[in-house]
Design an enzyme around this catalytic site. Structure first.
Site, PDB file in Angstrom:
ATOM      1  CB  THR A   1      19.893  35.578 -17.513  1.00  0.00           C
ATOM      2  OG1 THR A   1      20.897  36.040 -16.638  1.00  0.00           O
ATOM      3  CG2 THR A   1      18.850  34.804 -16.748  1.00  0.00           C
TER       4      THR A   1
ATOM      5  CB  VAL B   1      24.017  36.242  -5.481  1.00  0.00           C
ATOM      6  CG1 VAL B   1      22.722  35.586  -5.962  1.00  0.00           C
ATOM      7  CG2 VAL B   1      24.956  35.188  -4.900  1.00  0.00           C
ATOM      8  N   GLY B   2      23.204  37.755  -8.386  1.00  0.00           N
ATOM      9  CA  GLY B   2      22.284  38.687  -9.025  1.00  0.00           C
ATOM     10  C   GLY B   2      20.833  38.362  -8.739  1.00  0.00           C
TER      11      GLY B   2
ATOM     12  CB  THR C   1      17.450  38.490 -19.008  1.00  0.00           C
ATOM     13  OG1 THR C   1      18.837  38.632 -19.343  1.00  0.00           O
ATOM     14  CG2 THR C   1      16.605  39.026 -20.152  1.00  0.00           C
ATOM     15  N   GLY C   2      18.824  40.940 -17.229  1.00  0.00           N
ATOM     16  CA  GLY C   2      19.328  42.306 -17.277  1.00  0.00           C
ATOM     17  C   GLY C   2      20.234  42.598 -16.103  1.00  0.00           C
ATOM     18  CB  THR C   3      21.432  45.836 -14.716  1.00  0.00           C
ATOM     19  OG1 THR C   3      20.816  46.367 -15.869  1.00  0.00           O
ATOM     20  CG2 THR C   3      22.854  46.285 -14.681  1.00  0.00           C
ATOM     21  N   GLY C   4      21.202  42.740 -12.905  1.00  0.00           N
ATOM     22  CA  GLY C   4      20.543  42.078 -11.791  1.00  0.00           C
ATOM     23  C   GLY C   4      20.319  42.948 -10.568  1.00  0.00           C
TER      24      GLY C   4
HETATM   25  N1  ASP Z   1      20.350  39.180 -14.493  1.00  0.00           N
HETATM   26  C1  ASP Z   1      21.589  38.458 -14.566  1.00  0.00           C
HETATM   27  C2  ASP Z   1      22.427  38.808 -13.364  1.00  0.00           C
HETATM   28  O1  ASP Z   1      22.428  39.957 -12.967  1.00  0.00           O
HETATM   29  C3  ASP Z   1      22.391  38.739 -15.783  1.00  0.00           C
HETATM   30  C4  ASP Z   1      21.665  38.534 -17.078  1.00  0.00           C
HETATM   31  O2  ASP Z   1      20.445  38.608 -17.139  1.00  0.00           O
HETATM   32  O3  ASP Z   1      22.347  38.290 -18.071  1.00  0.00           O
HETATM   33  O4  ASP Z   1      23.105  37.948 -12.874  1.00  0.00           O
END
Ligand code: ASP
Length: 335
Positions: free
Chosen positions: A201, A230-231, A252-255
């Site tokens: 992201t 959807v994250g 940014t991360g595990t949504g």
């Molecule tokens: N947070 C984003 C999602 O879960 C993924 C990411 O940060 O790369 O969609």
């Protein structure tokens, strides 16, 4: 969505030194997995893009304009998982999400699950400015984009071979969803972040010379996600938040974990209600609240005093910040 709420009184009247911070995703980004050329490419793009935002702030532009432009440029850059270069769903499609928030008024605009909008962040900005609603999904979001003069593209526009190969590896390895920037199977692709564990992201946060804060986030989501998933990125308070009372955040991360912990708003709440500093609040959320639930990733944050924090709990995060009048600082790994 526009509203009449105005937080500008909360910002002090003395001129703050404007600053912008950006990220291009977090994950298992290791020096060992990255070629020197690729590293230089990422650093150069981060510096170019954060400098563009810095120039807007230096010219007296608003934080909202600076984060919009920085995220648009990140969407245009195929190195990052947003706009061109977005990851694939399990079904081999692209579904993009974006969000923007104005800390002065708490106005926000977001879209999710779109596959024909070249720059989702520009459409999110139109939602903020032109709609009484906050979040549009799928076909409705694309109709709104067309009606608001947005550039539309065929889904093939988002194709990159690197992301396609990443999906095939994820399916073959049966890893489930994966973040766009994580390091082990990178070796096969030359990608500096292991597609099994990387997030890609993009986002930007800024404070302008009037003390107004803004945040923007845009993503293709997670590689191999189910269509329709959807994250956190388009969710106010999870992937994106800005209030002049406290802080601007892009995650940014595990949504799923960022949503369950309302991560971005939690930082603001810890500052507003518990009196934590920006460093304390971001540390608490990123290291103590996300990690125990399996939340990997990070966030970028600028508070109402112009303090900057770029914390993450993964091996690395593409990131940078630039204060007006100072050289930009960009980095990838833990220092
Ligand atoms: N947070 C984003 C999602 O879960 C993924 C990411 O940060 O790369 O969609």
């Amino acid at each position: 969505m526009s509203s009449s709420t105005d937080n500008s009184a909360a910002s002090v009247s003395n001129k703050k030194r404007p600053v912008i911070a950006i990220h291009g995703g977090a994950g298992a980004i290791t020096r060992a997995a990255m070629s020197v050329e690729k590293e230089q490419l990422y650093l150069a793009e981060l510096e170019r893009i954060v400098s563009s935002g810095q120039a807007i702030l230096a010219a007296g532009g608003s934080a909202l304009d600076a984060v919009t432009e920085a995220v648009r440029l990140l969407e245009e850059c195929p190195l990052f998982n947003a706009g061109k270069g977005a990851v694939f769903t399990h079904q081999g499609t692209h579904e993009l999400d974006a969000c923007i928030m104005d800390g002065r008024t708490l106005d926000a605009g977001a879209i999710c699950g779109v596959s024909h909008i070249r720059n989702p962040i520009l459409t999110a900005r139109k939602v903020l400015e032109n709609s009484p609603h906050v979040l549009f999904t799928g076909a409705g979001a694309e109709d709104f984009a067309r009606a608001n003069g947005q550039e539309m593209v065929e889904p093939e526009y988002f194709f990159t071979q690197e992301r396609y190969d990443q999906l095939q590896r994820a399916i073959a390895a049966d890893t489930g969803v994966m973040l766009d920037h994580d390091g082990a199977s990178l070796k096969a692709s030359g990608d500096p972040i292991d597609p099994e564990r990387k997030f890609g992201t993009v986002g930007a946060v800024a404070i302008d010379e009037s003390g107004n804060l803004a945040a923007a986030t845009s993503t293709g989501g997670m590689t191999n996600k189910q269509a329709g998933r959807v994250g956190d990125s388009p969710i106010i308070g999870a992937g994106c938040y800005a209030s002049n009372n406290t802080v601007a955040i892009s995650s940014t991360g595990t949504g799923e974990v960022f949503m369950r912990t309302v991560a971005a708003y939690d930082v603001a709440a810890l500052m507003e209600y518990a009196g934590l500093t920006l460093a304390e609040a971001t540390h608490k959320v990123v290291q103590e609240k996300l990690l125990p639930l399996g939340g990997s990733g990070g966030m970028i944050a600028v508070d109402k005093f112009g303090n900057v924090e770029l914390p993450f709990n993964s091996e690395g995060m593409y990131r940078g910040f630039a204060r007006v009048g100072e050289a930009p600082v960009v980095s990838i790994y833990r220092s």
